[in-house]
Write a protein that holds these residues in place. Sequence first.
Motif, PDB file in Angstrom:
ATOM      1  N   LYS A 106       0.834  -1.203   0.000  1.00  0.00           N
ATOM      2  CA  LYS A 106       0.000   0.000   0.000  1.00  0.00           C
ATOM      3  C   LYS A 106       0.871   1.257   0.000  1.00  0.00           C
ATOM      4  CE  LYS A 106      -3.767  -2.441   0.372  1.00  0.00           C
ATOM      5  NZ  LYS A 106      -4.542  -2.435   1.615  1.00  0.00           N
ATOM      6  N   ASP A 107       0.294   2.385  -0.438  1.00  0.00           N
ATOM      7  CA  ASP A 107       1.033   3.641  -0.428  1.00  0.00           C
ATOM      8  C   ASP A 107       1.051   4.234   0.979  1.00  0.00           C
ATOM      9  OD1 ASP A 107      -1.441   4.935  -0.010  1.00  0.00           O
ATOM     10  OD2 ASP A 107      -1.661   5.475  -2.110  1.00  0.00           O
ATOM     11  N   ILE A 108       1.795   5.310   1.147  1.00  0.00           N
ATOM     12  CA  ILE A 108       2.002   5.874   2.477  1.00  0.00           C
ATOM     13  C   ILE A 108       0.696   6.308   3.128  1.00  0.00           C
ATOM     14  CG2 ILE A 108       3.051   7.790   3.758  1.00  0.00           C
ATOM     15  CD1 ILE A 108       5.386   7.653   1.785  1.00  0.00           C
ATOM     16  N   ASP A 109      -0.177   6.932   2.376  1.00  0.00           N
ATOM     17  CA  ASP A 109      -1.447   7.382   2.954  1.00  0.00           C
ATOM     18  C   ASP A 109      -2.274   6.201   3.461  1.00  0.00           C
ATOM     19  OD1 ASP A 109      -1.335  10.321   2.459  1.00  0.00           O
ATOM     20  OD2 ASP A 109      -1.202   9.672   0.374  1.00  0.00           O
ATOM     21  N   ALA A 110      -2.284   5.124   2.703  1.00  0.00           N
ATOM     22  CA  ALA A 110      -3.027   3.936   3.123  1.00  0.00           C
ATOM     23  C   ALA A 110      -2.366   3.286   4.339  1.00  0.00           C
ATOM     24  CB  ALA A 110      -3.122   2.936   1.969  1.00  0.00           C
ATOM     25  N   CYS A 111      -1.053   3.326   4.396  1.00  0.00           N
ATOM     26  CA  CYS A 111      -0.334   2.774   5.557  1.00  0.00           C
ATOM     27  C   CYS A 111      -0.673   3.564   6.813  1.00  0.00           C
ATOM     28  CB  CYS A 111       1.166   2.797   5.310  1.00  0.00           C
ATOM     29  SG  CYS A 111       1.760   1.635   4.064  1.00  0.00           S
ATOM     30  N   MET A 112      -0.699   4.886   6.694  1.00  0.00           N
ATOM     31  CA  MET A 112      -1.027   5.734   7.839  1.00  0.00           C
ATOM     32  C   MET A 112      -2.466   5.487   8.293  1.00  0.00           C
ATOM     33  SD  MET A 112       0.822   9.218   6.493  1.00  0.00           S
ATOM     34  CE  MET A 112       0.577  10.212   7.979  1.00  0.00           C
ATOM     35  N   GLN A 113      -3.363   5.341   7.355  1.00  0.00           N
ATOM     36  CA  GLN A 113      -4.757   5.072   7.701  1.00  0.00           C
ATOM     37  C   GLN A 113      -4.902   3.724   8.393  1.00  0.00           C
ATOM     38  OE1 GLN A 113      -7.284   7.095   7.550  1.00  0.00           O
ATOM     39  NE2 GLN A 113      -8.875   5.629   8.173  1.00  0.00           N
ATOM     40  N   ALA A 114      -4.159   2.730   7.910  1.00  0.00           N
ATOM     41  CA  ALA A 114      -4.199   1.407   8.542  1.00  0.00           C
ATOM     42  C   ALA A 114      -3.666   1.487   9.966  1.00  0.00           C
ATOM     43  CB  ALA A 114      -3.380   0.409   7.720  1.00  0.00           C
ATOM     44  N   GLY A 115      -2.634   2.290  10.176  1.00  0.00           N
ATOM     45  CA  GLY A 115      -2.114   2.488  11.518  1.00  0.00           C
ATOM     46  C   GLY A 115      -3.132   3.133  12.424  1.00  0.00           C
ATOM     47  N   ALA A 116      -3.811   4.152  11.924  1.00  0.00           N
ATOM     48  CA  ALA A 116      -4.827   4.846  12.725  1.00  0.00           C
ATOM     49  C   ALA A 116      -5.986   3.924  13.064  1.00  0.00           C
ATOM     50  CB  ALA A 116      -5.321   6.075  11.963  1.00  0.00           C
ATOM     51  N   GLU A 117      -6.379   3.082  12.130  1.00  0.00           N
ATOM     52  CA  GLU A 117      -7.512   2.178  12.365  1.00  0.00           C
ATOM     53  C   GLU A 117      -7.179   1.144  13.433  1.00  0.00           C
ATOM     54  OE1 GLU A 117      -8.396   0.643   8.503  1.00  0.00           O
ATOM     55  OE2 GLU A 117      -9.375   2.495   7.825  1.00  0.00           O
ATOM     56  N   LEU A 118      -5.998   0.565  13.351  1.00  0.00           N
ATOM     57  CA  LEU A 118      -5.622  -0.441  14.345  1.00  0.00           C
ATOM     58  C   LEU A 118      -5.438   0.209  15.718  1.00  0.00           C
ATOM     59  CD1 LEU A 118      -4.974  -3.322  15.050  1.00  0.00           C
ATOM     60  CD2 LEU A 118      -2.640  -2.982  14.236  1.00  0.00           C
ATOM     61  N   SER A 119      -4.848   1.378  15.755  1.00  0.00           N
ATOM     62  CA  SER A 119      -4.660   2.086  17.025  1.00  0.00           C
ATOM     63  C   SER A 119      -5.996   2.367  17.693  1.00  0.00           C
ATOM     64  CB  SER A 119      -3.899   3.387  16.780  1.00  0.00           C
ATOM     65  OG  SER A 119      -3.673   4.069  17.983  1.00  0.00           O
TER      66      SER A 119
END
Length: 266
Positions: free
Chosen positions: A243-256
């Motif tokens: 995934k691209d950086i924006d999707a990675c950041m969103q995935a991090g926010a969702e899991l957090s």
Amino acid sequence: MTVKVCAAGFCCADVYKKLDIFYPTGNGIDWGVHLARAGVPVSVVSVVGTDEYGTAMREALSAEGIDISHLRTEEGQTCVMLMDLKNGTDRVHLEAIDGVMEHYALTDEDEAFVLTHDVIHTDLFGNCLGLLPEWHEAGRTVVMDFSVFSQDPEYECEKHFPYVDYAFMSFEEDTPELRAWVKHVQGLGPKVAVATLGDKGSIAYDGERFHECGIVECPELVNTVGAGDSYIAGFTKAMLDGKDIDACMQAGAELSSKVIGLFKPY
């Protein structure tokens, strides 16, 4: 090809004496548990003691399907963080007891084992900093959590940034000074430098531009423990998935967001 990841370095038992609860943790431990639950092969390279906490930590990580063949057991006390909760949800560190973690060092066999993995996670406290150049030279992807210490002269983080691919740091506010620092960090070597900002989201710099991500609202905040580690885990899983950086950041926010709604960090 199946990607294998390794959490190398620090681990400890968070102990809430007032609640009569403890759980196995550490930056890389939390990260590894989340990735293991997402189907990624995970190993832990660290040390526990011969006390009840060490036994329980080995059992818990093994139950998660994590390879603990290099989670060493040494005579003595497992590293312990005595914890409390303020206002019912905010973690408070009362005391750190280093135990067997204080003098831990990887053996030659441990070092060779770590290099059989594609992605390596470490932090400032697992006695692995001297291995960063070797990991980098070997072409491994290094994920490192600098927590709130990236600008602390005591830790000399600028010596380590050149050997890290994904550098994660923790701050409270998005300011021009912070952005200058994140840009500086990325310029020293990392592919991406990320600053998490608690309830203000996160920013990342990839050498070309800044990326921004807000938080994902949590229906009920239970405990802030593990929010940063889970963000890094979510980001890492998305990165492994291409995934691209924006999707990675969103995935991090969702899991957090999911994690802070639990008492345990995973």
